[in-house]
Design a protein around this motif. Structure first.
Motif, PDB file in Angstrom:
ATOM      1  N   LYS A  92      -5.423  23.012 -21.198  1.00  0.00           N
ATOM      2  CA  LYS A  92      -6.160  22.677 -19.969  1.00  0.00           C
ATOM      3  C   LYS A  92      -6.720  21.258 -20.053  1.00  0.00           C
ATOM      4  O   LYS A  92      -6.612  20.476 -19.088  1.00  0.00           O
ATOM      5  N   HIS A  93      -7.300  20.921 -21.189  1.00  0.00           N
ATOM      6  CA  HIS A  93      -7.887  19.604 -21.356  1.00  0.00           C
ATOM      7  C   HIS A  93      -6.798  18.513 -21.275  1.00  0.00           C
ATOM      8  O   HIS A  93      -7.004  17.455 -20.660  1.00  0.00           O
ATOM      9  N   HIS A  94      -5.660  18.805 -21.889  1.00  0.00           N
ATOM     10  CA  HIS A  94      -4.565  17.836 -21.853  1.00  0.00           C
ATOM     11  C   HIS A  94      -4.064  17.627 -20.418  1.00  0.00           C
ATOM     12  O   HIS A  94      -3.766  16.502 -19.994  1.00  0.00           O
ATOM     13  N   GLY A  95      -3.989  18.707 -19.653  1.00  0.00           N
ATOM     14  CA  GLY A  95      -3.560  18.600 -18.264  1.00  0.00           C
ATOM     15  C   GLY A  95      -4.523  17.768 -17.431  1.00  0.00           C
ATOM     16  O   GLY A  95      -4.110  16.942 -16.605  1.00  0.00           O
ATOM     17  N   GLU A  96      -5.832  17.993 -17.670  1.00  0.00           N
ATOM     18  CA  GLU A  96      -6.847  17.224 -16.934  1.00  0.00           C
ATOM     19  C   GLU A  96      -6.780  15.749 -17.306  1.00  0.00           C
ATOM     20  O   GLU A  96      -6.888  14.861 -16.440  1.00  0.00           O
ATOM     21  N   LEU A  97      -6.598  15.483 -18.617  1.00  0.00           N
ATOM     22  CA  LEU A  97      -6.493  14.111 -19.075  1.00  0.00           C
ATOM     23  C   LEU A  97      -5.257  13.425 -18.482  1.00  0.00           C
ATOM     24  O   LEU A  97      -5.317  12.278 -18.022  1.00  0.00           O
ATOM     25  N   THR A  98      -4.133  14.149 -18.482  1.00  0.00           N
ATOM     26  CA  THR A  98      -2.891  13.601 -17.925  1.00  0.00           C
ATOM     27  C   THR A  98      -3.063  13.274 -16.442  1.00  0.00           C
ATOM     28  O   THR A  98      -2.641  12.215 -15.968  1.00  0.00           O
ATOM     29  N   GLU A  99      -3.719  14.203 -15.700  1.00  0.00           N
ATOM     30  CA  GLU A  99      -3.916  13.974 -14.265  1.00  0.00           C
ATOM     31  C   GLU A  99      -4.824  12.773 -14.030  1.00  0.00           C
ATOM     32  O   GLU A  99      -4.576  11.963 -13.129  1.00  0.00           O
ATOM     33  N   ARG A 100      -5.891  12.640 -14.849  1.00  0.00           N
ATOM     34  CA  ARG A 100      -6.776  11.485 -14.703  1.00  0.00           C
ATOM     35  C   ARG A 100      -6.023  10.187 -14.986  1.00  0.00           C
ATOM     36  O   ARG A 100      -6.209   9.188 -14.300  1.00  0.00           O
ATOM     37  N   MET A 101      -5.197  10.215 -16.018  1.00  0.00           N
ATOM     38  CA  MET A 101      -4.400   9.038 -16.342  1.00  0.00           C
ATOM     39  C   MET A 101      -3.420   8.708 -15.201  1.00  0.00           C
ATOM     40  O   MET A 101      -3.254   7.540 -14.827  1.00  0.00           O
ATOM     41  N   ARG A 102      -2.808   9.729 -14.694  1.00  0.00           N
ATOM     42  CA  ARG A 102      -1.850   9.510 -13.595  1.00  0.00           C
ATOM     43  C   ARG A 102      -2.563   8.906 -12.382  1.00  0.00           C
ATOM     44  O   ARG A 102      -2.055   7.955 -11.761  1.00  0.00           O
ATOM     45  N   ARG A 103      -3.700   9.410 -12.023  1.00  0.00           N
ATOM     46  CA  ARG A 103      -4.417   8.922 -10.847  1.00  0.00           C
ATOM     47  C   ARG A 103      -4.965   7.510 -11.098  1.00  0.00           C
ATOM     48  O   ARG A 103      -5.004   6.674 -10.183  1.00  0.00           O
ATOM     49  N   LEU A 104      -5.370   7.252 -12.342  1.00  0.00           N
ATOM     50  CA  LEU A 104      -5.842   5.909 -12.672  1.00  0.00           C
ATOM     51  C   LEU A 104      -4.708   4.896 -12.557  1.00  0.00           C
ATOM     52  O   LEU A 104      -4.872   3.822 -11.970  1.00  0.00           O
ATOM     53  N   VAL A 105      -3.554   5.247 -13.098  1.00  0.00           N
ATOM     54  CA  VAL A 105      -2.391   4.354 -13.015  1.00  0.00           C
ATOM     55  C   VAL A 105      -1.965   4.161 -11.570  1.00  0.00           C
ATOM     56  O   VAL A 105      -1.650   3.039 -11.141  1.00  0.00           O
ATOM     57  N   ALA A 106      -1.968   5.244 -10.795  1.00  0.00           N
ATOM     58  CA  ALA A 106      -1.581   5.143  -9.375  1.00  0.00           C
ATOM     59  C   ALA A 106      -2.555   4.231  -8.630  1.00  0.00           C
ATOM     60  O   ALA A 106      -2.145   3.385  -7.823  1.00  0.00           O
ATOM     61  N   GLY A 107      -3.841   4.392  -8.914  1.00  0.00           N
ATOM     62  CA  GLY A 107      -4.839   3.568  -8.245  1.00  0.00           C
ATOM     63  C   GLY A 107      -4.688   2.099  -8.593  1.00  0.00           C
ATOM     64  O   GLY A 107      -4.765   1.216  -7.723  1.00  0.00           O
ATOM     65  N   ILE A 108      -4.487   1.829  -9.882  1.00  0.00           N
ATOM     66  CA  ILE A 108      -4.316   0.437 -10.312  1.00  0.00           C
ATOM     67  C   ILE A 108      -3.070  -0.175  -9.658  1.00  0.00           C
ATOM     68  O   ILE A 108      -3.095  -1.324  -9.187  1.00  0.00           O
ATOM     69  N   SER A 109      -1.978   0.586  -9.606  1.00  0.00           N
ATOM     70  CA  SER A 109      -0.737   0.075  -9.025  1.00  0.00           C
ATOM     71  C   SER A 109      -0.891  -0.200  -7.535  1.00  0.00           C
ATOM     72  O   SER A 109      -0.366  -1.194  -7.010  1.00  0.00           O
ATOM     73  N   ALA A 110      -1.603   0.702  -6.840  1.00  0.00           N
ATOM     74  CA  ALA A 110      -1.818   0.495  -5.407  1.00  0.00           C
ATOM     75  C   ALA A 110      -2.650  -0.756  -5.166  1.00  0.00           C
ATOM     76  O   ALA A 110      -2.322  -1.588  -4.307  1.00  0.00           O
ATOM     77  N   VAL A 111      -3.731  -0.900  -5.941  1.00  0.00           N
ATOM     78  CA  VAL A 111      -4.600  -2.074  -5.764  1.00  0.00           C
ATOM     79  C   VAL A 111      -3.853  -3.348  -6.160  1.00  0.00           C
ATOM     80  O   VAL A 111      -3.978  -4.394  -5.493  1.00  0.00           O
ATOM     81  N   ARG A 112      -3.065  -3.269  -7.205  1.00  0.00           N
ATOM     82  CA  ARG A 112      -2.304  -4.449  -7.635  1.00  0.00           C
ATOM     83  C   ARG A 112      -1.374  -4.929  -6.527  1.00  0.00           C
ATOM     84  O   ARG A 112      -1.312  -6.125  -6.225  1.00  0.00           O
ATOM     85  N   ARG A 113      -0.642  -3.998  -5.918  1.00  0.00           N
ATOM     86  CA  ARG A 113       0.250  -4.396  -4.845  1.00  0.00           C
ATOM     87  C   ARG A 113      -0.541  -4.992  -3.673  1.00  0.00           C
ATOM     88  O   ARG A 113      -0.160  -6.025  -3.104  1.00  0.00           O
ATOM     89  N   ALA A 114      -1.633  -4.333  -3.319  1.00  0.00           N
ATOM     90  CA  ALA A 114      -2.446  -4.815  -2.196  1.00  0.00           C
ATOM     91  C   ALA A 114      -2.988  -6.211  -2.476  1.00  0.00           C
ATOM     92  O   ALA A 114      -2.974  -7.097  -1.600  1.00  0.00           O
ATOM     93  N   VAL A 115      -3.462  -6.440  -3.694  1.00  0.00           N
ATOM     94  CA  VAL A 115      -4.003  -7.752  -4.054  1.00  0.00           C
ATOM     95  C   VAL A 115      -2.896  -8.809  -4.042  1.00  0.00           C
ATOM     96  O   VAL A 115      -3.089  -9.941  -3.568  1.00  0.00           O
ATOM     97  N   GLY A 116      -1.696  -8.448  -4.543  1.00  0.00           N
ATOM     98  CA  GLY A 116      -0.585  -9.392  -4.552  1.00  0.00           C
ATOM     99  C   GLY A 116      -0.153  -9.782  -3.150  1.00  0.00           C
ATOM    100  O   GLY A 116       0.074 -10.968  -2.854  1.00  0.00           O
ATOM    101  N   GLU A 117      -0.046  -8.780  -2.284  1.00  0.00           N
ATOM    102  CA  GLU A 117       0.348  -9.086  -0.908  1.00  0.00           C
ATOM    103  C   GLU A 117      -0.761  -9.842  -0.185  1.00  0.00           C
ATOM    104  O   GLU A 117      -0.482 -10.706   0.661  1.00  0.00           O
ATOM    105  N   ALA A 118      -2.016  -9.525  -0.520  1.00  0.00           N
ATOM    106  CA  ALA A 118      -3.139 -10.258   0.083  1.00  0.00           C
ATOM    107  C   ALA A 118      -3.106 -11.725  -0.347  1.00  0.00           C
ATOM    108  O   ALA A 118      -3.397 -12.626   0.450  1.00  0.00           O
ATOM    109  N   ALA A 119      -2.735 -11.976  -1.605  1.00  0.00           N
ATOM    110  CA  ALA A 119      -2.652 -13.358  -2.084  1.00  0.00           C
ATOM    111  C   ALA A 119      -1.618 -14.146  -1.292  1.00  0.00           C
ATOM    112  O   ALA A 119      -1.868 -15.281  -0.862  1.00  0.00           O
TER     113      ALA A 119
END
Length: 584
Positions: free
Chosen positions: A55-82
């Protein structure tokens, strides 16, 4: 709301640095994918501890996945904004350069102030400065429209990321999550301003990044081809993309109508009712009329293709709406030419029947203009546009009897003038340096041109030949600099004599250009034009080797001192001379 001062303070390098940093963080996290999978519960481990670890591993994996997704979304938005900020600041810089060049300033709130000293007192210069001020205001308006869109889009992505609302997809790896997040981080690209002026359109286009422009051309060529104010090369590319689409549509319609006509014919053969026969006859006539109109539009595409195949051409208008296709084709590059001439023809003109011939004559006029400039030691570049962007009246009974279509009415000219005004203004708006712009009109096309000029354009010279009138009896209404309106009247041209739409143009004070036989100082002989036709071989107004064509070429090149002038001696002028002399 974003202000001009905000746009000036924006720092693209800061966004670029953030883009790079976010990419580095994302790559680092995605690189932990193997380790993350390696910490899963080993096979065969069971019991409460195993369940808790899983259970803990699943929660950690999901947090990592959402963190990576968030960073990737913001990165693209910042790049296109530039990229978008770079484009917006470039557009604002162009506007500020234009403002400074003409004695204006752009305030932090976007207002335009006239800081010229001394202020011009000439009415023409005052009017031109008003046009420049309006153009600056429209351009700044589009800069702020785009800037606010960028700001809102970037803020929306940042907010979703902060609230952990970026979708990480349904994949199983951190790389999958990165791709899913990246897909949701794009900024929108606003379309052209609805009902915008050529200056609005130019301001909107200049505010887009190169990537946004490329995407717009690929996804929405139908938005761009007829948008006055956009660069000619963009309009050409967009309109050419529409040709095969329109041809496929028309070919499908031809096949459908041919089948419909065949089916109606078969039903008529089987019918035994007189009433049914009459109804089918009406349907057959309607289907045949539609087929003929559709086939004419197919022929229009053939005429456009034939003209474009000559090379060095730009398709600046392609409008398949209405009863007949409309188009404008330039010989030469309208984006870079020092001189641009726009020709509007008159009665009976269609793309199908006239575009190749008119284009050929305008290309020859362009050659006359450039050669004359070379002889004067002033080599230059000229682009010549054949503008069939309106449905000119036709010499058919149904149109002659239709007050909105008849050549005896100015209704079609007024409708065409609305489009021609935008096109002429769009040539100037699309460029950072205005060309010397000449408008020439023949017959009913001179009326259309005259009505367009009364609305205010960037036209520097206007030539009217075989004109039935300009829609006014006052030359100043054309809003062209004094001394830069010209009339050509050939011997034996009855249309040019009686001023059907306003006073006879040769009585308004315009410069009178000769259409007679002339021998130039260097010994070259030019032929007279006779009658009303524009492209009649040897004697038409635009026929090669005529004084009329030579004069229009000189005006197009701005060589006013070399034109061959004349006094009108047509039928109407003879009547007027006779009236002044009195009876015998």
């Amino acid at each position: 709301m974003v202000s001009v001062s905000d746009v000036r303070r924006w720092r693209q390098p800061t966004l670029d640095a953030a883009f790079q940093a976010l990419g580095s963080r994302r790559d680092t996290l995605v690189g932990f994918d193997d380790e993350l999978h390696g910490t899963k519960s080993p096979p065969g481990w069971s019991g409460p501890a195993a369940e808790a670890a899983t259970k803990h591993h699943g929660e950690l994996t999901e947090r990592m996945r959402r963190l990576v997704a968030g960073i990737s979304a913001v990165r693209r938005a910042v790049g296109e904004a530039a990229d978008a900020v770079k484009a917006v600041q470039r557009a604002l810089g162009d506007a500020e350069h234009m403002a400074g060049k003409h004695g204006f300033s752009i305030a932090d709130d976007g207002k335009i102030f006239d800081v010229a000293h001394p202020r011009p007192t000439d009415e023409t210069q005052i009017r031109e400065r008003l046009f420049i001020r309006i153009e600056l205001a429209d351009r700044v308006e589009q800069v702020l429209r785009r800037a606010n869109d960028i700001d809102a889009d970037l803020a929306a992505v940042l907010e979703r990321a902060a609230l952990d609302r970026i979708d990480d997809g349904c994949g199983t790896s951190l790389n999958d999550a990165s791709l899913a997040g990246q897909a949701t981080g794009g900024l929108s690209t606003i379309g052209p301003p609805k009902g915008g002026s050529p200056d609005d359109n130019a301001g909107w286009w200049s505010s887009l990044s190169d990537a946004e422009r490329a995407a717009m051309l690929k996804e929405h060529p139908d938005w761009l081809g007829n948008l006055d104010g956009l660069p000619a090369v963009v309009r050409d590319q967009a309109n050419r993309a529409q040709l095969p689409v329109e041809r496929a549509k028309l070919n499908e319609e031809v096949s459908r109508l041919e089948k419909e006509i065949h089916d109606i014919g078969q039903r008529m053969l089987r019918s035994s009712s007189e009433r049914t026969d009459l109804s089918l006859a009406h349907q057959l006539a309607a289907a045949r009329a539609k087929l003929a109109a559709t086939q004419e539009n197919v022929a229009s595409l053939d005429a456009i293709d034939k003209t474009l195949s000559r090379g060095d051409r730009q398709l600046l208008v392609f409008d398949p709406s209405g009863a007949r296709h409309k188009a404008a084709i330039a010989s030469g590059n309208v984006d870079t030419a020092e001189h641009v001439t726009v020709f509007t023809p008159g009665l009976g003109t269609t793309v199908r029947g006239d575009m190749p011939a008119y284009d050929d004559h305008m290309n020859k006029l362009r050659d006359v203009a450039e050669r004359a400039s070379e002889r004067e030691g002033k080599p230059t570049s000229v682009a010549a546009v054949t503008w069939i962007g309106y449905e000119a009246p036709q010499a058919t009974l149904d149109e002659l009897l239709n007050k909105n279509r008849s050549v005896m009415s100015d209704a079609a000219a007024r409708s065409g003038a609305e489009k021609l005004t935008g096109f002429l203004n769009g040539v100037d708006a699309s460029r950072t340096t205005d060309p010397h712009l000449t408008a020439i009109g023949h017959s009913y096309g001179s009326l259309t041109t005259g009505l367009a000029l009364q609305k205010g354009t960037g036209v520097d010279d206007a030539v009217f030949f075989g004109s039935p009138g300009l829609g006014t009896s006052n030359l100043e209404d054309l809003k062209v600099r004094p001394g830069h309106s010209w009339v050509v009247e050939a011997r034996g041209d009855p249309v040019a004599e009686f001023g059907t739409f306003g006073r006879d143009p040769d009585l308004l004070g315009a410069g009178l250009l000769s259409a007679k036989d002339v021998t130039l100082p260097d010994g070259r002989h030019l032929n007279a034009s006779v009658g009303h036709a524009s492209v009649e071989p040897k004697v038409g107004y635009l026929a090669p080797g005529t004084t009329s064509q030579y004069n229009m070429g000189l005006v197009s090149a701005g060589l006013h001192d070399l034109v061959q002038r004349d006094k009108p001696l047509g039928l109407g002028e003879l009547f007027r001379q006779r009236a002044r002399r009195g009876p015998y």
